[in-house]
Design a protein around this motif. Structure first.
Motif, mmCIF file in Angstrom:
data_model
loop_
_atom_site.group_PDB
_atom_site.id
_atom_site.type_symbol
_atom_site.label_atom_id
_atom_site.label_comp_id
_atom_site.label_asym_id
_atom_site.label_seq_id
_atom_site.Cartn_x
_atom_site.Cartn_y
_atom_site.Cartn_z
ATOM 1 N N THR A 27 27.455 20.431 69.460
ATOM 2 C CA THR A 27 27.745 19.477 68.551
ATOM 3 C C THR A 27 29.121 19.539 68.027
ATOM 4 O O THR A 27 29.887 18.554 67.612
ATOM 5 N N MET A 28 29.626 20.808 67.818
ATOM 6 C CA MET A 28 30.882 20.979 67.268
ATOM 7 C C MET A 28 32.086 20.532 68.288
ATOM 8 O O MET A 28 33.070 19.976 67.987
ATOM 9 N N VAL A 29 31.659 20.880 69.503
ATOM 10 C CA VAL A 29 32.670 20.256 70.842
ATOM 11 C C VAL A 29 32.648 18.679 70.556
ATOM 12 O O VAL A 29 33.660 18.180 70.737
ATOM 13 N N ALA A 30 31.406 18.344 70.649
ATOM 14 C CA ALA A 30 31.358 16.803 70.731
ATOM 15 C C ALA A 30 31.968 16.134 69.344
ATOM 16 O O ALA A 30 32.641 15.240 69.543
ATOM 17 N N LEU A 31 32.021 16.789 68.283
ATOM 18 C CA LEU A 31 32.804 16.282 66.964
ATOM 19 C C LEU A 31 34.185 16.157 67.186
ATOM 20 O O LEU A 31 34.901 15.367 67.039
ATOM 21 N N VAL A 32 34.749 17.592 68.091
ATOM 22 C CA VAL A 32 36.298 17.363 68.047
ATOM 23 C C VAL A 32 36.591 16.397 69.175
ATOM 24 O O VAL A 32 37.706 15.721 69.168
ATOM 25 N N ILE A 33 35.729 16.124 70.311
ATOM 26 C CA ILE A 33 36.161 15.206 71.268
ATOM 27 C C ILE A 33 35.923 13.819 70.607
ATOM 28 O O ILE A 33 37.082 13.065 70.825
ATOM 29 N N ALA A 34 35.009 13.526 69.760
ATOM 30 C CA ALA A 34 35.055 12.375 69.269
ATOM 31 C C ALA A 34 36.255 11.897 68.314
ATOM 32 O O ALA A 34 36.831 10.799 68.450
ATOM 33 N N LEU A 35 36.757 13.014 67.611
ATOM 34 C CA LEU A 35 37.864 12.644 66.574
ATOM 35 C C LEU A 35 39.059 12.675 67.433
ATOM 36 O O LEU A 35 39.826 11.882 66.940
ATOM 37 N N LEU A 36 39.366 13.278 68.586
ATOM 38 C CA LEU A 36 40.196 13.132 69.444
ATOM 39 C C LEU A 36 40.267 11.418 70.084
ATOM 40 O O LEU A 36 41.275 10.876 70.077
ATOM 41 N N VAL A 37 38.978 11.188 70.505
ATOM 42 C CA VAL A 37 38.755 9.617 71.164
ATOM 43 C C VAL A 37 39.404 8.805 70.081
ATOM 44 O O VAL A 37 40.144 7.739 70.139
ATOM 45 N N ILE A 38 38.899 8.715 68.722
ATOM 46 C CA ILE A 38 39.193 8.115 67.563
ATOM 47 C C ILE A 38 40.790 8.027 67.227
ATOM 48 O O ILE A 38 41.160 6.984 67.050
ATOM 49 N N GLY A 39 41.099 9.350 67.277
ATOM 50 C CA GLY A 39 42.590 9.354 66.804
ATOM 51 C C GLY A 39 43.277 8.653 67.938
ATOM 52 O O GLY A 39 44.314 7.877 67.720
ATOM 53 N N VAL A 44 46.964 4.024 69.523
ATOM 54 C CA VAL A 44 47.580 3.267 70.458
ATOM 55 C C VAL A 44 48.377 2.114 70.030
ATOM 56 O O VAL A 44 49.612 1.696 70.531
ATOM 57 N N PRO A 45 48.079 1.509 68.693
ATOM 58 C CA PRO A 45 49.021 0.403 68.174
ATOM 59 C C PRO A 45 50.383 0.831 68.159
ATOM 60 O O PRO A 45 51.479 0.422 68.393
ATOM 61 N N PHE A 46 50.456 2.054 67.458
ATOM 62 C CA PHE A 46 52.018 2.637 67.075
ATOM 63 C C PHE A 46 52.560 2.996 68.295
ATOM 64 O O PHE A 46 53.915 2.905 68.284
ATOM 65 N N VAL A 47 51.838 3.393 69.295
ATOM 66 C CA VAL A 47 52.654 3.883 70.610
ATOM 67 C C VAL A 47 53.189 2.553 71.235
ATOM 68 O O VAL A 47 54.350 2.672 71.947
ATOM 69 N N GLN A 48 52.352 1.638 71.111
ATOM 70 C CA GLN A 48 52.761 0.360 71.797
ATOM 71 C C GLN A 48 53.978 -0.412 71.060
ATOM 72 O O GLN A 48 54.915 -0.753 71.791
ATOM 73 N N GLU A 49 54.115 -0.154 69.850
ATOM 74 C CA GLU A 49 55.256 -0.640 68.937
ATOM 75 C C GLU A 49 56.191 0.194 69.435
ATOM 76 O O GLU A 49 57.570 -0.330 69.449
ATOM 77 N N TYR A 50 56.402 1.487 69.415
ATOM 78 C CA TYR A 50 57.326 2.478 69.776
ATOM 79 C C TYR A 50 57.888 1.881 70.993
ATOM 80 O O TYR A 50 59.133 1.986 71.190
ATOM 81 N N VAL A 51 57.054 2.097 72.035
ATOM 82 C CA VAL A 51 57.576 1.656 73.334
ATOM 83 C C VAL A 51 58.385 0.285 73.469
ATOM 84 O O VAL A 51 59.447 0.254 73.923
#
Length: 74
Positions: A27-39, A44-51
């Motif tokens: 569950t803790m590993v899934a929480l970390v992966i889920a936070l990475l996916v949400i992050g 993504v929108p900020f990276v698109q604007e930067y590029v």
């Protein structure tokens, strides 16, 4: 109206937690992966604007090519 990208991310996170329930302590590993996916989804929108801004700046620095009377580039 439901955004298809958010639905896909939600299903991905549900799948991550469903698989994590099969492993003890997963569950803790899934929480970390889920936070990475949400992050990543929120970043993504900020990276698109930067590029776009970086590419616009590079295009502005280029010198235009000059042509002579015959249309040949120098």
């Amino acid at each position: 109206m439901v955004n298809l990208a958010h639905t896909a991310i939600g299903l991905l996170i549900i799948g991550i937690f469903a698989v994590s329930l099969l492993n003890p302590g997963g569950t803790m590993v899934a929480l970390v992966i889920a936070l990475l996916v949400i992050g990543a989804m929120l970043l993504v929108p900020f990276v698109q604007e930067y590029v776009l801004s970086v590419n616009k700046g590079k295009a502005a620095r280029k010198t235009p090519s000059t042509s002579d009377a015959n249309g040949e580039k120098k």
